[in-house]
Design a protein around this motif. Structure first.
Motif, mmCIF file in Angstrom:
data_model
loop_
_atom_site.group_PDB
_atom_site.id
_atom_site.type_symbol
_atom_site.label_atom_id
_atom_site.label_comp_id
_atom_site.label_asym_id
_atom_site.label_seq_id
_atom_site.Cartn_x
_atom_site.Cartn_y
_atom_site.Cartn_z
ATOM 1 N N VAL A 174 0.866 -1.171 0.000
ATOM 2 C CA VAL A 174 0.000 0.000 0.000
ATOM 3 C C VAL A 174 0.907 1.226 0.000
ATOM 4 N N GLN A 175 0.368 2.338 -0.462
ATOM 5 C CA GLN A 175 1.129 3.587 -0.417
ATOM 6 C C GLN A 175 1.049 4.167 0.989
ATOM 7 N N GLY A 176 2.201 4.565 1.510
ATOM 8 C CA GLY A 176 2.282 5.017 2.894
ATOM 9 C C GLY A 176 2.601 6.485 3.026
ATOM 10 N N PRO A 177 3.630 6.851 3.799
ATOM 11 C CA PRO A 177 3.923 8.262 4.058
ATOM 12 C C PRO A 177 4.449 8.969 2.819
ATOM 13 N N LEU A 178 4.333 10.281 2.861
ATOM 14 C CA LEU A 178 4.761 11.105 1.741
ATOM 15 C C LEU A 178 6.248 11.415 1.829
ATOM 16 N N ALA A 179 6.865 11.466 0.661
ATOM 17 C CA ALA A 179 8.222 11.984 0.511
ATOM 18 C C ALA A 179 8.126 13.030 -0.590
ATOM 19 N N GLY A 180 7.967 14.280 -0.200
ATOM 20 C CA GLY A 180 7.658 15.309 -1.185
ATOM 21 C C GLY A 180 6.254 15.091 -1.708
ATOM 22 N N ASN A 181 6.113 15.006 -3.017
ATOM 23 C CA ASN A 181 4.803 14.742 -3.609
ATOM 24 C C ASN A 181 4.672 13.304 -4.089
ATOM 25 N N GLN A 182 5.561 12.432 -3.612
ATOM 26 C CA GLN A 182 5.449 11.007 -3.894
ATOM 27 C C GLN A 182 5.184 10.272 -2.587
ATOM 28 N N GLN A 183 4.483 9.146 -2.692
ATOM 29 C CA GLN A 183 4.264 8.336 -1.508
ATOM 30 C C GLN A 183 5.200 7.141 -1.505
ATOM 31 N N LEU A 184 5.709 6.811 -0.343
ATOM 32 C CA LEU A 184 6.555 5.641 -0.190
ATOM 33 C C LEU A 184 5.697 4.380 -0.158
ATOM 34 N N ILE A 185 6.276 3.275 -0.589
ATOM 35 C CA ILE A 185 5.589 1.995 -0.615
ATOM 36 C C ILE A 185 5.905 1.247 0.669
ATOM 37 N N VAL A 186 4.864 0.688 1.288
ATOM 38 C CA VAL A 186 5.030 -0.053 2.531
ATOM 39 C C VAL A 186 4.265 -1.369 2.434
ATOM 40 N N ALA A 187 4.559 -2.278 3.353
ATOM 41 C CA ALA A 187 3.814 -3.533 3.415
ATOM 42 C C ALA A 187 2.438 -3.260 4.002
ATOM 43 N N PHE A 188 1.416 -3.817 3.372
ATOM 44 C CA PHE A 188 0.030 -3.556 3.767
ATOM 45 C C PHE A 188 -0.174 -3.856 5.250
ATOM 46 N N ASP A 189 0.205 -5.041 5.688
ATOM 47 C CA ASP A 189 -0.102 -5.454 7.056
ATOM 48 C C ASP A 189 0.730 -4.727 8.100
ATOM 49 N N ASP A 190 1.860 -4.135 7.687
ATOM 50 C CA ASP A 190 2.632 -3.305 8.608
ATOM 51 C C ASP A 190 1.973 -1.935 8.779
ATOM 52 N N TRP A 191 1.411 -1.424 7.703
ATOM 53 C CA TRP A 191 0.878 -0.058 7.704
ATOM 54 C C TRP A 191 -0.564 -0.009 8.201
ATOM 55 N N ILE A 192 -1.356 -1.002 7.834
ATOM 56 C CA ILE A 192 -2.773 -1.039 8.223
ATOM 57 C C ILE A 192 -2.958 -2.234 9.152
ATOM 58 N N THR A 193 -3.024 -1.959 10.432
ATOM 59 C CA THR A 193 -3.071 -3.042 11.413
ATOM 60 C C THR A 193 -4.484 -3.337 11.907
ATOM 61 N N GLY A 194 -5.444 -2.480 11.549
ATOM 62 C CA GLY A 194 -6.827 -2.697 11.980
ATOM 63 C C GLY A 194 -7.773 -2.684 10.798
ATOM 64 N N SER A 195 -8.040 -3.837 10.234
ATOM 65 C CA SER A 195 -8.934 -3.946 9.075
ATOM 66 C C SER A 195 -10.247 -4.589 9.497
ATOM 67 N N ARG A 196 -11.330 -4.107 8.931
ATOM 68 C CA ARG A 196 -12.635 -4.715 9.159
ATOM 69 C C ARG A 196 -12.806 -5.919 8.236
ATOM 70 N N THR A 197 -13.686 -6.824 8.619
ATOM 71 C CA THR A 197 -13.994 -7.993 7.806
ATOM 72 C C THR A 197 -15.487 -8.026 7.540
ATOM 73 N N LEU A 198 -15.870 -7.961 6.268
ATOM 74 C CA LEU A 198 -17.270 -8.040 5.865
ATOM 75 C C LEU A 198 -17.375 -9.047 4.729
ATOM 76 N N ASP A 199 -18.439 -9.857 4.735
ATOM 77 C CA ASP A 199 -18.618 -10.740 3.587
ATOM 78 C C ASP A 199 -19.126 -9.921 2.405
ATOM 79 N N ARG A 200 -19.176 -10.535 1.237
ATOM 80 C CA ARG A 200 -19.440 -9.776 0.017
ATOM 81 C C ARG A 200 -20.800 -9.070 0.056
ATOM 82 N N SER A 201 -21.842 -9.801 0.406
ATOM 83 C CA SER A 201 -23.175 -9.201 0.416
ATOM 84 C C SER A 201 -23.266 -8.080 1.438
ATOM 85 N N GLU A 202 -22.761 -8.328 2.635
ATOM 86 C CA GLU A 202 -22.775 -7.322 3.690
ATOM 87 C C GLU A 202 -21.953 -6.107 3.287
#
Length: 372
Positions: A174-202
């Motif tokens: 995922v794109q993480g912190p900014l470096a000027g007008n570009q965003q640095l690339i980070v590992a998703f699970d390192d950067w976003i530690t609280g994700s919701r879980t919903l099934d497709r219909s919900e």
């Protein structure tokens, strides 16, 4: 539910209701994360534009406030739908990707064949990328592409950006912190530690409900286009949540919105004289499949000259787009200049004064003071 109102609906009223739902009329949103969460998702392929789109909805905010929210991971910028960058709340990204990524990946299969990207290539690219950024590390796009090249994965042409996009759509990067007008690339699970879980219909039902609350009045076709989801699933989701929405009808078409926004019809919809200076790619225009209610067809090419996909900044008055404007993208210097569609008469005096107030707001947001 269907609204019973004595107010005669018109395109202008629909436009002003949308402005209210999007936090552009009234008190706005409390802070940057609140604005992004309440908007559900905001188009973000042009970074300066989306920073101002958020700032315009948070009274008193500055560009540094929006950048800081990205740097802290309070909002996130990625490809949740339509293969287009958006900003959204971090906890929403994983479940949205679970709904959209399969279709997006299938839709890109032909292009990946042209670029000679196979499933094995994506697995190899994922290994290389995660070795580079796991453990809280971050890399620029250049550094990531260099690592891929060293591992035997060409990034020439558009192959690099397609590899990056695919790894983000799979929830690995995922794109993480900014470096000027570009965003640095980070590992998703390192950067976003609280994700919701919903099934497709919900998930689709919540997504649609939040879209109509943040973008309504809008149609089911607007949502299907905006989200990139099939119309059949859109209609099924609407059946689940329509009792939480209000239906308005204009020229035989159903428009859905929140009860809170619909209540504005009771005492007259505000914003008839409000003038706004919105960025290019703003959700007020791009958040709908049908933009003709707020943008006269004869002026569409003034917003996207030559159909090049680059949307100019817009002047909105009374709920409709009446022109474009030019202004500094950076922090200093430059005037903010209106370019109304009516080049002969220009802006009326009251509208001109209102636009000047918007220009001052934009300069304060940039930290450039109020002098032109």
């Amino acid at each position: 539910m269907t609204a019973a109102t004595g107010t005669r609906l018109s395109p202008g009223i629909i436009g002003r209701l949308r402005l209210a739902a999007q936090g552009l009329l009234g008190p706005g949103f409390q802070n940057v994360p609140d604005a992004v969460r309440r908007m559900t998702a905001m188009q973000a392929q042009d970074l300066p534009s989306v920073l101002w789109a958020v700032g315009q909805r948070v009274p008193g905010s500055r560009v540094d406030d929006v950048r800081a929210a990205l740097d802290r991971g309070e909002i996130v910028r990625s490809w949740p739908m339509r293969g287009t960058l958006h900003v959204l709340a971090p906890e929403d990204l994983k479940w949205m990707l679970a709904i959209t990524s399969g279709r997006l990946i299938r839709g890109l299969a032909g292009r990946h064949r042209e670029l000679e990207i196979s499933a094995a290539d994506l697995d190899a690219a994922a290994d290389t990328a995660l070795q580079l950024v796991s453990g809280g590390a971050a890399a620029s796009r250049t550094e990531l592409f260099q690592a891929l090249e060293r591992a035997g994965q060409s990034t020439a042409g558009q192959r690099g950006i397609h590899l990056l996009g695919a790894l983000c759509q799979r929830g690995l990067l995922v794109q993480g912190p900014l470096a000027g007008n570009q965003q640095l690339i980070v590992a998703f699970d390192d950067w976003i530690t609280g994700s919701r879980t919903l099934d497709r219909s919900e998930g689709i039902a919540e997504w649609l409900l939040r879209y109509f609350r943040s973008h309504g009045p809008a149609t089911e076709r607007d949502f299907a286009w905006w989200s990139g989801l099939p119309l059949t699933e859109t209609r099924a989701a609407l059946a689940q949540v329509k009792d939480q929405l209000v239906e308005l009808r204009l020229d035989g078409t159903s428009y859905w919105l929140s009860p809170e926004t619909a209540s504005l019809l009771d005492d007259g919809v505000p914003g008839q004289r409000t003038v706004l200076a919105l960025p290019g790619f703003d959700e007020f225009l791009l958040g709908y499949a049908d933009r003709s209610l707020v943008l006269p067809a004869q002026h569409a090419d003034r917003i996207v000259p030559g159909g090049n996909g680059v949307f100019k900044k817009t002047i909105v008055a009374g709920g409709g787009v009446i022109g474009t404007w030019a202004g500094p993208a950076g922090r200093r210097g430059g005037g903010v200049v209106p370019e109304p569609f009516d080049a002969v008469n220009g802006l009326r005096p009251a509208a001109q004064k209102s636009f000047e107030l918007q220009a001052a707001k934009y300069r304060r947001y940039l930290g450039a003071g109020t002098d032109s």
